[in-house]
Design a protein around this motif. Structure first.
Motif, mmCIF file in Angstrom:
data_model
loop_
_atom_site.group_PDB
_atom_site.id
_atom_site.type_symbol
_atom_site.label_atom_id
_atom_site.label_comp_id
_atom_site.label_asym_id
_atom_site.label_seq_id
_atom_site.Cartn_x
_atom_site.Cartn_y
_atom_site.Cartn_z
ATOM 1 N N TRP A 278 37.842 25.800 31.098
ATOM 2 C CA TRP A 278 38.878 26.600 31.745
ATOM 3 C C TRP A 278 38.598 28.091 31.637
ATOM 4 O O TRP A 278 38.924 28.852 32.557
ATOM 5 C CB TRP A 278 40.253 26.279 31.175
ATOM 6 C CG TRP A 278 41.308 27.204 31.699
ATOM 7 C CD1 TRP A 278 41.978 28.176 31.011
ATOM 8 C CD2 TRP A 278 41.792 27.290 33.050
ATOM 9 N NE1 TRP A 278 42.848 28.852 31.834
ATOM 10 C CE2 TRP A 278 42.764 28.332 33.094
ATOM 11 C CE3 TRP A 278 41.513 26.592 34.217
ATOM 12 C CZ2 TRP A 278 43.438 28.677 34.260
ATOM 13 C CZ3 TRP A 278 42.182 26.935 35.394
ATOM 14 C CH2 TRP A 278 43.130 27.964 35.398
ATOM 15 N N ALA A 279 37.991 28.539 30.550
ATOM 16 C CA ALA A 279 37.679 29.960 30.418
ATOM 17 C C ALA A 279 36.756 30.417 31.542
ATOM 18 O O ALA A 279 36.911 31.525 32.072
ATOM 19 C CB ALA A 279 37.040 30.231 29.055
ATOM 20 N N THR A 280 35.808 29.567 31.923
ATOM 21 C CA THR A 280 34.917 29.896 33.045
ATOM 22 C C THR A 280 35.695 29.943 34.347
ATOM 23 O O THR A 280 35.545 30.872 35.150
ATOM 24 C CB THR A 280 33.783 28.858 33.135
ATOM 25 O OG1 THR A 280 33.021 28.884 31.936
ATOM 26 C CG2 THR A 280 32.876 29.161 34.326
ATOM 27 N N VAL A 281 36.537 28.942 34.568
ATOM 28 C CA VAL A 281 37.328 28.893 35.808
ATOM 29 C C VAL A 281 38.260 30.098 35.898
ATOM 30 O O VAL A 281 38.332 30.772 36.935
ATOM 31 C CB VAL A 281 38.119 27.575 35.875
ATOM 32 C CG1 VAL A 281 39.088 27.594 37.058
ATOM 33 C CG2 VAL A 281 37.166 26.391 35.982
ATOM 34 N N ARG A 282 38.958 30.381 34.820
ATOM 35 C CA ARG A 282 39.873 31.525 34.815
ATOM 36 C C ARG A 282 39.116 32.825 35.076
ATOM 37 O O ARG A 282 39.585 33.700 35.817
ATOM 38 C CB ARG A 282 40.587 31.600 33.467
ATOM 39 C CG ARG A 282 41.713 32.655 33.415
ATOM 40 C CD ARG A 282 42.255 32.756 32.003
ATOM 41 N NE ARG A 282 41.220 33.231 31.089
ATOM 42 C CZ ARG A 282 41.127 32.857 29.814
ATOM 43 N NH1 ARG A 282 41.986 32.006 29.287
ATOM 44 N NH2 ARG A 282 40.161 33.334 29.053
ATOM 45 N N GLY A 283 37.938 32.958 34.506
ATOM 46 C CA GLY A 283 37.127 34.152 34.748
ATOM 47 C C GLY A 283 36.747 34.298 36.211
ATOM 48 O O GLY A 283 36.734 35.420 36.753
ATOM 49 N N LEU A 284 36.446 33.196 36.870
ATOM 50 C CA LEU A 284 36.106 33.244 38.297
ATOM 51 C C LEU A 284 37.316 33.664 39.130
ATOM 52 O O LEU A 284 37.184 34.434 40.090
ATOM 53 C CB LEU A 284 35.603 31.861 38.759
ATOM 54 C CG LEU A 284 34.250 31.424 38.195
ATOM 55 C CD1 LEU A 284 34.012 29.947 38.493
ATOM 56 C CD2 LEU A 284 33.117 32.272 38.780
ATOM 57 N N ILE A 285 38.492 33.160 38.768
ATOM 58 C CA ILE A 285 39.719 33.541 39.490
ATOM 59 C C ILE A 285 39.984 35.031 39.323
ATOM 60 O O ILE A 285 40.235 35.753 40.296
ATOM 61 C CB ILE A 285 40.916 32.712 38.978
ATOM 62 C CG1 ILE A 285 40.722 31.221 39.322
ATOM 63 C CG2 ILE A 285 42.223 33.236 39.570
ATOM 64 C CD1 ILE A 285 41.741 30.320 38.662
ATOM 65 N N ALA A 287 37.885 37.412 38.480
ATOM 66 C CA ALA A 287 36.850 38.217 39.124
ATOM 67 C C ALA A 287 37.082 38.319 40.623
ATOM 68 O O ALA A 287 36.886 39.388 41.231
ATOM 69 C CB ALA A 287 35.478 37.609 38.833
ATOM 70 N N ALA A 288 37.508 37.219 41.245
ATOM 71 C CA ALA A 288 37.764 37.243 42.687
ATOM 72 C C ALA A 288 38.908 38.184 43.043
ATOM 73 O O ALA A 288 38.931 38.787 44.117
ATOM 74 C CB ALA A 288 38.067 35.829 43.177
#
Length: 292
Positions: A278-285, A287-288
């Motif tokens: 989830w930390a990766t997913v949240r980071g992508l959100i 960043a976008a």
């Protein structure tokens, strides 16, 4: 000496902490799911509604539009299954617009209803933005599993022919689409849908001669960035499914989607806040939306 070194390596590997097992469906189902700040209906069916979670502060707030999965089937939970992500994102200053839609085996769902619902729910954001202080210039679409298919589709629908019952000018253009274990090439994945989702789902979702309208891979890619996120250990929608979509998008002269593969993550890790993925997913959100 060589044998001792080999034994030492074997012992070190044996004593290494085991990686956590992927999140199972039962654990995902058991996550606490708080009520949203408000709900916005856009049609008469119970599933035709949007869960809205609003952060503190005056705004305007960047918006994460969430689209739930569940095999396009009413046998699974609807938008309620994404409610645990509401507080997870609002505490970081993001508003959450989590849409429901009539599933393939629900009255009025399938083709064209499921797709019309996804479009209507996203477009309703334009009508509600001023009331809830939402920033239409900072919107990201995030779909999980079947919702990943719908996120890619709704962001690509501008290329549908005018004669299609699904054609409608989009009112909201997201900066990015993040597909979490989603299906971008429905034609390539079609043979697996009956095995995973049961009989009849595919036939209602994509009747004969409609794949060119409902498979994102058959449409012009979205105007914004596309990120295909896969768990390496995903048994339901393995990483090759994202690669299928990426090949089709490049073949259609679109910009190449970004492929992100998360080691030791399964299908539900991508939407479970306690999982490392989830930390990766949240980071992508973030960043976008340029919030980090």
């Amino acid at each position: 000496m060589k044998r001792c070194a080999t034994l030492a390596l074997a012992l070190a590997l044996a004593l290494r902490p085991a990686a956590a097992d992927p999140v199972e469906l039962s654990a995902f189902r058991d996550l606490p799911r708080p009520e949203p700040t408000l709900q916005v209906a856009y049609g008469p069916a119970p599933s035709q509604a949007i869960d809205v979670f609003l952060p503190a502060g005056p705004g305007p707030h960047p918006v994460a539009v969430l689209i739930h999965g569940g095999c396009w089937s009413a046998a699974t939970a609807g938008r309620e299954q994404m409610r645990h992500l509401g507080p997870e994102l609002t505490r970081r200053g993001l508003a959450v617009w989590s849409i429901g839609y009539r599933r393939a085996n629900e009255a009025g769902g399938g083709y064209p209803g499921t797709y019309q619902d996804a479009g209507a729910a996203l477009d309703r954001l334009a009508a509600e933005a001023a009331l809830h202080r939402l920033d239409l210039a900072r919107v990201v679409l995030v779909g999980h599993s079947a919702g990943g298919h719908l996120a890619l589709w709704v962001a690509s629908r501008a290329s549908l022919p005018a004669g299609s019952p699904l054609h409608a000018p989009p009112l909201v253009v997201p900066r990015a689409v993040i597909s979490l274990g989603g299906v971008g090439d429905l034609a390539a994945f079609a043979r697996f849908v009956p095995l995973l989702c049961g009989p009849g789902i595919l036939e209602r979702l994509a009747p004969p001669d409609t794949l060119a309208e409902v498979s994102p891979a058959a449409l012009r890619p979205p105007a914004g960035a596309v990120v295909m996120v896969s768990g390496v250990l995903d048994r339901l929608v393995p990483p090759w499914v994202a690669h299928d979509y990426a090949r089709a998008a490049r073949g259609g002269s679109g910009s190449a989607p970004r492929l992100v593969e998360i080691p030791e993550a399964g299908h539900f890790d991508l939407v479970t806040p306690s999982a490392p993925a989830w930390a990766t997913v949240r980071g992508l959100i973030e960043a976008a939306l340029e919030t980090r």
